[in-house]
Scaffold this active site. Structure first.
Site, PDB file in Angstrom:
ATOM      1  NE  ARG B  45      -0.384   1.690   3.596  1.00 56.57           N
ATOM      2  CZ  ARG B  45       0.817   2.269   3.725  1.00 56.57           C
ATOM      3  NH1 ARG B  45       1.914   1.574   3.942  1.00 56.57           N
ATOM      4  NH2 ARG B  45       0.939   3.582   3.634  1.00 56.57           N
ATOM      5  N   GLY B  46       0.257   2.398  -0.127  1.00 61.90           N
ATOM      6  CA  GLY B  46       1.009   3.634  -0.249  1.00 61.90           C
ATOM      7  C   GLY B  46       1.104   3.969  -1.724  1.00 61.90           C
ATOM      8  CB  ALA B  47       0.207   7.022  -3.613  1.00 58.99           C
ATOM      9  NE  ARG B  88      -6.639   0.445  -1.928  1.00 58.39           N
ATOM     10  CZ  ARG B  88      -6.017   1.169  -1.000  1.00 58.39           C
ATOM     11  NH1 ARG B  88      -4.711   1.064  -0.838  1.00 58.39           N
ATOM     12  NH2 ARG B  88      -6.706   2.010  -0.233  1.00 58.39           N
ATOM     13  CD  GLN B 195      -3.774   2.098   6.773  1.00 56.89           C
ATOM     14  OE1 GLN B 195      -4.411   2.634   7.700  1.00 56.89           O
ATOM     15  NE2 GLN B 195      -4.360   1.715   5.660  1.00 56.89           N
ATOM     16  CG  ASP B 236      -3.405   7.853  -1.514  1.00 55.05           C
ATOM     17  OD1 ASP B 236      -3.319   8.324  -0.373  1.00 55.05           O
ATOM     18  OD2 ASP B 236      -3.058   6.690  -1.808  1.00 55.05           O
ATOM     19  CG  ASN B 246      -2.938  11.432   2.245  1.00 56.67           C
ATOM     20  OD1 ASN B 246      -2.348  10.539   1.646  1.00 56.67           O
ATOM     21  ND2 ASN B 246      -2.633  11.753   3.495  1.00 56.67           N
ATOM     22  CE  LYS B 247      -5.554   5.247   4.204  1.00 56.80           C
ATOM     23  NZ  LYS B 247      -6.471   4.300   3.484  1.00 56.80           N
TER      24      LYS B 247
END
Lengths: 344, 344
Positions: B45-47, B88, B195, B236, B246-247
């Protein structure tokens, strides 16, 4: 509408709120120590309910005191109330309940131990009954604020589980619902102990009120998307100027409400007011065990030994509050004046 | 500094981030389906890391294609990239990585399947290597923003676990730390998938950087008490005007930062920018399974069947962003102009 705390034949019967929503288990506290533990562990919680717990807890202590001398008895009761006062620091109502119990003894002239025990129990029942009436009055006062189709965000749990019956913030919503208003409630889960996810969803569903559960960090996004028309929360302590301590996360919700132009209401009985504090700065904020954050659900979610900051409450400055909903009606700014109606 | 995703002899080796911090388990993905699942389930995960995962995932698909005709091969690769694109929806880098892979095939004239497979793998390695270099450049660009004794709030995880190596938001912090600046980091746990609690605390402790874990709803209280001097988060997807997905929770943090006059920085490589979107309004926001909220830790925290809203991201409007930290330096408003430097 059910009751979260009742006196039952020499014991205090509680719904153990730590076990909800999976199990609705009633427990009996028969000693001050058990009551203290129940408060400390949040088996009973919510500022108004803590006032009742303090009162009945004092009765549990009083009934077990063997002293026959009135002075001895009064000293022993003082030790009981002193003990209960250490259970949790923030909610005003806990101390208010204890003060009311102490005043019963101060006021009595007969100085008969059996009579004093009876008077204490009467006062505790009175506190409980009054709280129920206060919740009704708060609900009645706040109901006109709720509009048809309102989407109301609340936080933590300020329902019947947190009071004698009915609730404060949720009481307003229940009353609006009874009057035929279709409302939808958004509730943040209320980390770390998840009172929103566990308790408020459970209460609202039981009453047929549609509710959407979100994580606390979704409040901003939900407001931005226009899904929230109003915020109504409870309170743990209100300073003379209106600064309000409530469950951690309330302050952020208030800032977000202001940013989005959403009215932010605080529903609470006047026993939540602490006129000895001119502002919220000196409200003592309980910090709880880091484990509530790192392993609150029995599952470890962070590396061992990580430093944690776990305040149970925060203070919302009065500027962010649209109005207080109290048994004396809806009180608008300037609060240092309007809240005076709550001063006994 | 470790690596979260590497190519290993015909397979993609990942740290399974769903098992951190309790277990640091490496898994091997050998097919597109496994890669798709790993992305979908947030094992990786993580852009920026998703850009790499997309590229290596394409290689996994390509190596298993039996076609000998170049056209057939290219069509089969297109099916691979189309599949990976459904894993995603929000992070720009996933699609950016897939587009780069597709361009490799479009650009080739030899049309030899074996050569094309080799070229795809080369491009994937290049994307990985570039990302590491970009993270270094972002860290270098952002480091001067960090002051001695800064107390930096970040959100979710934008560290080496989310990139090829080093990280974006955490990269800036790592670089400042390397340069001898004493910083303290506050991290919200980042519900529902934690996270922040699971990954960021783990990374920072590993690097000897002091960190305090809080619940997401404590951000306001921590800022109010003066404990946060700066916010640095990842991204993101960044629209042409600077609106940033973003998150979930980032938007609320940005509003709170503005309310408290705290600078709010977004650290990201230019591959996060989506110049096809004039503003953030049309950034697709992933909604994930309600179970992540209600039983994400294997423990049920809400009544069965409760309605849940679980967006994985939110959009922070550009007005709330102080600056972007990119490989092209620190970019200040007006972003519609300054972000043009990120347009390839």
């Amino acid at each position: 509408m059910r009751q979260a705390i009742v006196w039952d034949n020499g014991a205090v019967k509680l719904i153990d709120q730590t076990q909800l929503p999976e199990r609705c288990v009633k427990i009996r506290c028969t000693s001050v120590d058990e009551m203290w533990e129940a408060i400390r562990s949040l088996r009973v919680r919510g500022a108004p309910a803590l006032g009742i717990a303090a009162a009945y807890g004092t009765c549990l202590g009083a009934q077990s005191i063997q002293a026959t001398s009135p002075d001895e008895f009064c000293h022993a009761v003082e030790r009981v109330t002193a003990k209960l006062a250490t259970a949790r620091p923030t909610a005003r109502n806990l101390f208010w309940g204890l003060e009311r119990m102490k005043r019963v003894l101060e006021a009595r002239e007969d100085r008969d131990v059996a009579m004093m025990k009876g008077a204490l129990l009467e006062e505790a029942h009175r506190i409980r009954d009054e709280d129920e009436a206060l919740c009704r009055a708060i609900a009645e006062a706040g109901e006109p604020l709720v509009e048809q189709q309102d989407q109301i965000l609340t936080h933590c749990n300020a329902g019947w589980l947190a009071t004698a019956r009915y609730g404060t913030a949720l009481g307003v919503i229940y009353r609006a619902h009874e009057r035929g208003k279709d409302v939808h409630v958004y509730i943040g889960e209320t980390r770390p102990l998840l009172q929103g996810a566990r308790l408020t969803t459970w209460e609202l569903r039981d009453h047929g009120i549609p509710v959407t559960l979100i994580c606390d960090n979704m409040v901003g996004a939900v407001m931005k998307s226009g899904k929230v028309s109003k915020v109504i929360v409870g309170a743990d302590r209100i300073a003379a100027n209106g600064d309000t301590a409530n469950k951690i996360g309330t302050y952020a919700i208030a800032v977000l409400a202001k940013h989005h132009g959403i009215p932010f209401y605080v529903a609470a009985p006047s026993s939540t007011c602490d006129f000895s504090l001119p502002s919220g700065e000196r409200i003592p904020i309980e910090e709880r065990d880091p484990k509530e954050v790192t392993e609150g659900l029995g599952v470890r979610i962070a590396p061992r030994g990580v430093q944690v900051y776990n305040p149970a409450f925060d203070v919302t400055p009065h500027e962010l509050i649209t109005a207080f909903v109290t048994e004396h009606g809806v009180l608008y700014p300037p609060f240092d004046r309007s809240l005076k109606r709550c001063q006994a």
